[in-house]
Scaffold this motif. Structure first.
Motif, PDB file in Angstrom:
ATOM      1  N   GLN A  91      12.428   7.517  -3.957  1.00 27.47           N
ATOM      2  CA  GLN A  91      12.550   6.423  -4.925  1.00 27.47           C
ATOM      3  C   GLN A  91      11.812   5.220  -4.344  1.00 27.47           C
ATOM      4  N   LEU A  92      10.909   4.641  -5.107  1.00 29.52           N
ATOM      5  CA  LEU A  92      10.125   3.508  -4.602  1.00 29.52           C
ATOM      6  C   LEU A  92      10.765   2.197  -5.056  1.00 29.52           C
ATOM      7  N   ALA A  93      10.768   1.203  -4.176  1.00 31.70           N
ATOM      8  CA  ALA A  93      11.394  -0.083  -4.481  1.00 31.70           C
ATOM      9  C   ALA A  93      10.563  -0.835  -5.517  1.00 31.70           C
ATOM     10  N   LYS A  94      11.255  -1.336  -6.550  1.00 29.68           N
ATOM     11  CA  LYS A  94      10.593  -2.143  -7.601  1.00 29.68           C
ATOM     12  C   LYS A  94       9.854  -3.314  -6.964  1.00 29.68           C
ATOM     13  N   GLY A  95       8.627  -3.537  -7.406  1.00 29.94           N
ATOM     14  CA  GLY A  95       7.884  -4.690  -6.925  1.00 29.94           C
ATOM     15  C   GLY A  95       7.228  -4.485  -5.569  1.00 29.94           C
ATOM     16  N   SER A  96       7.411  -3.308  -4.959  1.00 27.64           N
ATOM     17  CA  SER A  96       6.797  -3.061  -3.654  1.00 27.64           C
ATOM     18  C   SER A  96       5.319  -2.699  -3.829  1.00 27.64           C
ATOM     19  N   LEU A  97       4.569  -2.901  -2.757  1.00 19.72           N
ATOM     20  CA  LEU A  97       3.159  -2.498  -2.738  1.00 19.72           C
ATOM     21  C   LEU A  97       3.045  -1.001  -3.034  1.00 19.72           C
ATOM     22  N   LEU A  98       3.939  -0.225  -2.423  1.00 21.18           N
ATOM     23  CA  LEU A  98       3.874   1.228  -2.596  1.00 21.18           C
ATOM     24  C   LEU A  98       4.108   1.635  -4.048  1.00 21.18           C
ATOM     25  N   ALA A  99       5.069   0.978  -4.720  1.00 29.67           N
ATOM     26  CA  ALA A  99       5.323   1.292  -6.134  1.00 29.67           C
ATOM     27  C   ALA A  99       4.121   0.928  -6.987  1.00 29.67           C
ATOM     28  N   GLU A 100       3.478  -0.190  -6.609  1.00 26.03           N
ATOM     29  CA  GLU A 100       2.282  -0.613  -7.347  1.00 26.03           C
ATOM     30  C   GLU A 100       1.153   0.410  -7.173  1.00 26.03           C
ATOM     31  N   ILE A 101       0.958   0.863  -5.927  1.00 27.11           N
ATOM     32  CA  ILE A 101      -0.086   1.863  -5.656  1.00 27.11           C
ATOM     33  C   ILE A 101       0.212   3.159  -6.417  1.00 27.11           C
ATOM     34  N   ALA A 102       1.489   3.570  -6.370  1.00 30.11           N
ATOM     35  CA  ALA A 102       1.869   4.845  -6.981  1.00 30.11           C
ATOM     36  C   ALA A 102       1.837   4.762  -8.506  1.00 30.11           C
ATOM     37  N   GLY A 103       2.076   3.547  -9.032  1.00 29.24           N
ATOM     38  CA  GLY A 103       2.156   3.398 -10.482  1.00 29.24           C
ATOM     39  C   GLY A 103       3.384   4.089 -11.050  1.00 29.24           C
ATOM     40  N   VAL A 112      -1.681  10.058  -5.989  1.00 25.41           N
ATOM     41  CA  VAL A 112      -1.010   8.934  -5.315  1.00 25.41           C
ATOM     42  C   VAL A 112      -1.475   8.848  -3.859  1.00 25.41           C
ATOM     43  N   SER A 113      -1.598   9.982  -3.194  1.00 24.54           N
ATOM     44  CA  SER A 113      -2.030   9.986  -1.792  1.00 24.54           C
ATOM     45  C   SER A 113      -3.452   9.446  -1.658  1.00 24.54           C
ATOM     46  N   LEU A 114      -4.322   9.828  -2.574  1.00 25.60           N
ATOM     47  CA  LEU A 114      -5.698   9.319  -2.551  1.00 25.60           C
ATOM     48  C   LEU A 114      -5.698   7.806  -2.738  1.00 25.60           C
ATOM     49  N   ARG A 115      -4.838   7.312  -3.640  1.00 25.31           N
ATOM     50  CA  ARG A 115      -4.790   5.863  -3.882  1.00 25.31           C
ATOM     51  C   ARG A 115      -4.216   5.114  -2.680  1.00 25.31           C
ATOM     52  N   ILE A 116      -3.285   5.727  -1.953  1.00 26.65           N
ATOM     53  CA  ILE A 116      -2.754   5.083  -0.739  1.00 26.65           C
ATOM     54  C   ILE A 116      -3.898   4.845   0.258  1.00 26.65           C
ATOM     55  N   PHE A 117      -4.726   5.854   0.464  1.00 30.36           N
ATOM     56  CA  PHE A 117      -5.857   5.686   1.391  1.00 30.36           C
ATOM     57  C   PHE A 117      -6.889   4.706   0.829  1.00 30.36           C
ATOM     58  N   ASP A 118      -7.111   4.743  -0.479  1.00 36.33           N
ATOM     59  CA  ASP A 118      -8.059   3.792  -1.086  1.00 36.33           C
ATOM     60  C   ASP A 118      -7.609   2.352  -0.837  1.00 36.33           C
ATOM     61  N   ARG A 119      -6.312   2.092  -1.019  1.00 39.23           N
ATOM     62  CA  ARG A 119      -5.802   0.725  -0.839  1.00 39.23           C
ATOM     63  C   ARG A 119      -5.857   0.303   0.621  1.00 39.23           C
ATOM     64  N   PHE A 120      -5.527   1.244   1.521  1.00 38.55           N
ATOM     65  CA  PHE A 120      -5.584   0.941   2.954  1.00 38.55           C
ATOM     66  C   PHE A 120      -7.023   0.584   3.352  1.00 38.55           C
ATOM     67  N   ILE A 121      -7.955   1.424   3.006  1.00 43.31           N
ATOM     68  CA  ILE A 121      -9.344   1.170   3.401  1.00 43.31           C
ATOM     69  C   ILE A 121      -9.873  -0.082   2.688  1.00 43.31           C
ATOM     70  N   GLY A 122      -9.470  -0.278   1.442  1.00 41.92           N
ATOM     71  CA  GLY A 122      -9.868  -1.484   0.709  1.00 41.92           C
ATOM     72  C   GLY A 122      -9.418  -2.755   1.431  1.00 41.92           C
ATOM     73  N   ALA A 123      -8.203  -2.705   2.005  1.00 38.18           N
ATOM     74  CA  ALA A 123      -7.670  -3.869   2.735  1.00 38.18           C
ATOM     75  C   ALA A 123      -8.430  -4.099   4.042  1.00 38.18           C
ATOM     76  N   CYS A 124      -9.097  -3.061   4.536  1.00 40.11           N
ATOM     77  CA  CYS A 124      -9.812  -3.156   5.821  1.00 40.11           C
ATOM     78  C   CYS A 124     -11.241  -3.691   5.664  1.00 40.11           C
ATOM     79  N   VAL A 125     -11.731  -3.745   4.423  1.00 43.20           N
ATOM     80  CA  VAL A 125     -13.088  -4.241   4.195  1.00 43.20           C
ATOM     81  C   VAL A 125     -13.115  -5.739   4.472  1.00 43.20           C
TER      82      VAL A 125
END
Ligand code: MN
Length: 234
Positions: free
Chosen positions: A148-160, A220-233
């Motif tokens: 269960q993902l926490a409402k308003g969390s980054l992870l919930a946003e990534i997962a949609g 969802v897993s692909l988007r987790i890596f996309d967001r991580f790498i996006g934050a590293c740019v």
């Protein structure tokens, strides 16, 4: 320039390094350049932190309970004392520099210990009542229990979504989580499955293995890596 992502490999008896290729491929696919960082590099951590745009802390052995002021429980597995100390200092310096960090399985646990948190040395032995199977026997790319993902969390946003199915290969788990982190995912038995930083640019730790699910094309897993790498740019 693509961001450079340091990856800490697992070690056997604090000697031989090894690492599933899924970790590197997930980073390459998301647009990062993975570099494996060996242990025995403690005196070079400041220079390494300067070089890196992000850090991936990977899975592996149990974390030495001495690092959160406990003696070893009967069901503690193999520990890697040199890897523990190297990764703790690397994680702390990356946090101080506010550079993005993603932690997978042991990497989540390492992050929690790095900020003063504690672990269940064996979640099944140290929790009362019925528990889910967290060390699944099915193939590594098979999603097992739900989180269960926490409402308003980054992870919930990534997962949609507020509920996703994950794979699970752990017998340790987070116990006390310091307030610099918030819990962003939990299993139905109450086990903490993800945390994220409340004030850093990007710090996300997950108890499951998105790198294995990403290889299979899990969105969802692909988007987790996309967001991580996006934050590293830069
Ligand atoms: Mn689990």
């Amino acid at each position: 320039m693509k961001p450079i992502i340091g990856i800490t490999p697992d070690v056997e008896k604090d000697d031989k390094h090894f690492l599933n290729n899924d970790n590197m491929q997930a980073i390459i696919r998301a647009g990062g350049v993975p570099l494996i960082i060996p242990i025995g590099n403690g005196e070079n951590i400041a220079q390494i932190v300067g070089l890196l745009d992000g850090l991936l802390l990977t899975g592996g052995n149990d974390i030495n309970p001495i690092l959160f002021n406990e003696e070893p429980h009967t069901h503690l597995g193999e520990v890697s004392p040199s890897r523990d100390l190297f990764e703790l200092e690397l994680a702390r310096q990356m946090l101080a520099a506010d550079k993005p960090i993603m932690g997978i399985c042991r990497g989540l646990q390492l992050l929690n210990v790095a900020v003063g948190g504690t672990l269940y040395q064996d979640l099944h032995q140290q929790n009362e009542g019925p528990m889910l199977q967290h060390l699944q026997k099915s193939p590594t790319t098979y999603p097992s229990h739900f989180v269960q993902l926490a409402k308003g969390s980054l992870l919930a946003e990534i997962a949609g979504s507020e509920r996703i199915q994950v794979n699970s290969f752990h017998h340790q788990a987070l116990k006390d989580v310091p307030s610099v982190f918030k819990v962003s995912a939990s299993a139905s038995d109450g086990i903490i499955e993800a945390v994220e930083s409340v004030d850093k640019k990007f710090v996300l730790g997950v108890q499951w293995h998105p790198e294995l699910l990403a290889t299979k094309g899990d969105a969802v897993s692909l988007r987790i890596f996309d967001r991580f790498i996006g934050a590293c740019v830069k």
